[in-house]
Scaffold this motif. Structure first.
Motif, PDB file in Angstrom:
ATOM      1  N   GLN A 173       0.834  -1.187   0.000  1.00  0.00           N
ATOM      2  CA  GLN A 173       0.000   0.000   0.000  1.00  0.00           C
ATOM      3  C   GLN A 173       0.873   1.242   0.000  1.00  0.00           C
ATOM      4  N   THR A 174       0.520   2.209  -0.826  1.00  0.00           N
ATOM      5  CA  THR A 174       1.273   3.449  -0.909  1.00  0.00           C
ATOM      6  C   THR A 174       0.841   4.387   0.211  1.00  0.00           C
ATOM      7  N   ALA A 175       1.546   5.476   0.357  1.00  0.00           N
ATOM      8  CA  ALA A 175       1.216   6.462   1.382  1.00  0.00           C
ATOM      9  C   ALA A 175      -0.148   7.105   1.124  1.00  0.00           C
ATOM     10  N   SER A 176      -0.556   7.152  -0.142  1.00  0.00           N
ATOM     11  CA  SER A 176      -1.855   7.746  -0.482  1.00  0.00           C
ATOM     12  C   SER A 176      -3.013   6.775  -0.303  1.00  0.00           C
ATOM     13  N   GLY A 177      -2.714   5.512   0.044  1.00  0.00           N
ATOM     14  CA  GLY A 177      -3.764   4.539   0.305  1.00  0.00           C
ATOM     15  C   GLY A 177      -4.081   3.619  -0.854  1.00  0.00           C
ATOM     16  N   HIS A 178      -3.438   3.807  -1.996  1.00  0.00           N
ATOM     17  CA  HIS A 178      -3.673   2.943  -3.145  1.00  0.00           C
ATOM     18  C   HIS A 178      -2.838   1.676  -3.011  1.00  0.00           C
ATOM     19  N   TRP A 179      -3.343   0.576  -3.576  1.00  0.00           N
ATOM     20  CA  TRP A 179      -2.615  -0.690  -3.572  1.00  0.00           C
ATOM     21  C   TRP A 179      -1.871  -0.843  -4.883  1.00  0.00           C
TER      22      TRP A 179
ATOM     23  N   THR B  26       0.270 -10.087   0.169  1.00  0.00           N
ATOM     24  CA  THR B  26       0.553  -8.766   0.709  1.00  0.00           C
ATOM     25  C   THR B  26       1.945  -8.739   1.324  1.00  0.00           C
TER      26      THR B  26
ATOM     27  N   GLY C  79      -8.930   1.911  -3.870  1.00  0.00           N
ATOM     28  CA  GLY C  79      -8.523   1.744  -2.482  1.00  0.00           C
ATOM     29  C   GLY C  79      -8.674   0.346  -1.939  1.00  0.00           C
ATOM     30  N   LYS C  80      -9.104  -0.607  -2.762  1.00  0.00           N
ATOM     31  CA  LYS C  80      -9.265  -1.997  -2.331  1.00  0.00           C
ATOM     32  C   LYS C  80      -8.053  -2.807  -2.762  1.00  0.00           C
ATOM     33  N   LYS C  81      -7.836  -3.953  -2.097  1.00  0.00           N
ATOM     34  CA  LYS C  81      -6.708  -4.818  -2.421  1.00  0.00           C
ATOM     35  C   LYS C  81      -6.959  -5.589  -3.713  1.00  0.00           C
TER      36      LYS C  81
END
Length: 56
Positions: A23-29, A54, A46-48
């Motif tokens: 996960q990035t700092a912006s919340g994207h996977w 992971t 924003g979902k896995k």
């Protein structure tokens, strides 16, 4: 090899190999190739990713 069966029951048959996600700092996977370390794909919702390991 992982496949998405045509039944549409909402799950993957088998695991995605040689891939991981973080996960990035912006919340994207982000999906990553485990052999080369290159980033392959980013999810914008924003979902896995389904069936992808992971990273810790």
């Amino acid at each position: 090899m992982a496949t998405n069966p045509p039944a549409g029951d909402g799950h993957r048959k088998g695991a995605v190999r040689k891939r991981s996600q973080t996960q990035t700092a912006s919340g994207h996977w982000v999906k990553r190739d485990t052999k080369t370390g290159r980033f392959l794909d980013v999810k914008s919702d924003g979902k896995k990713f389904k069936g992808v390991r992971t990273e810790k």
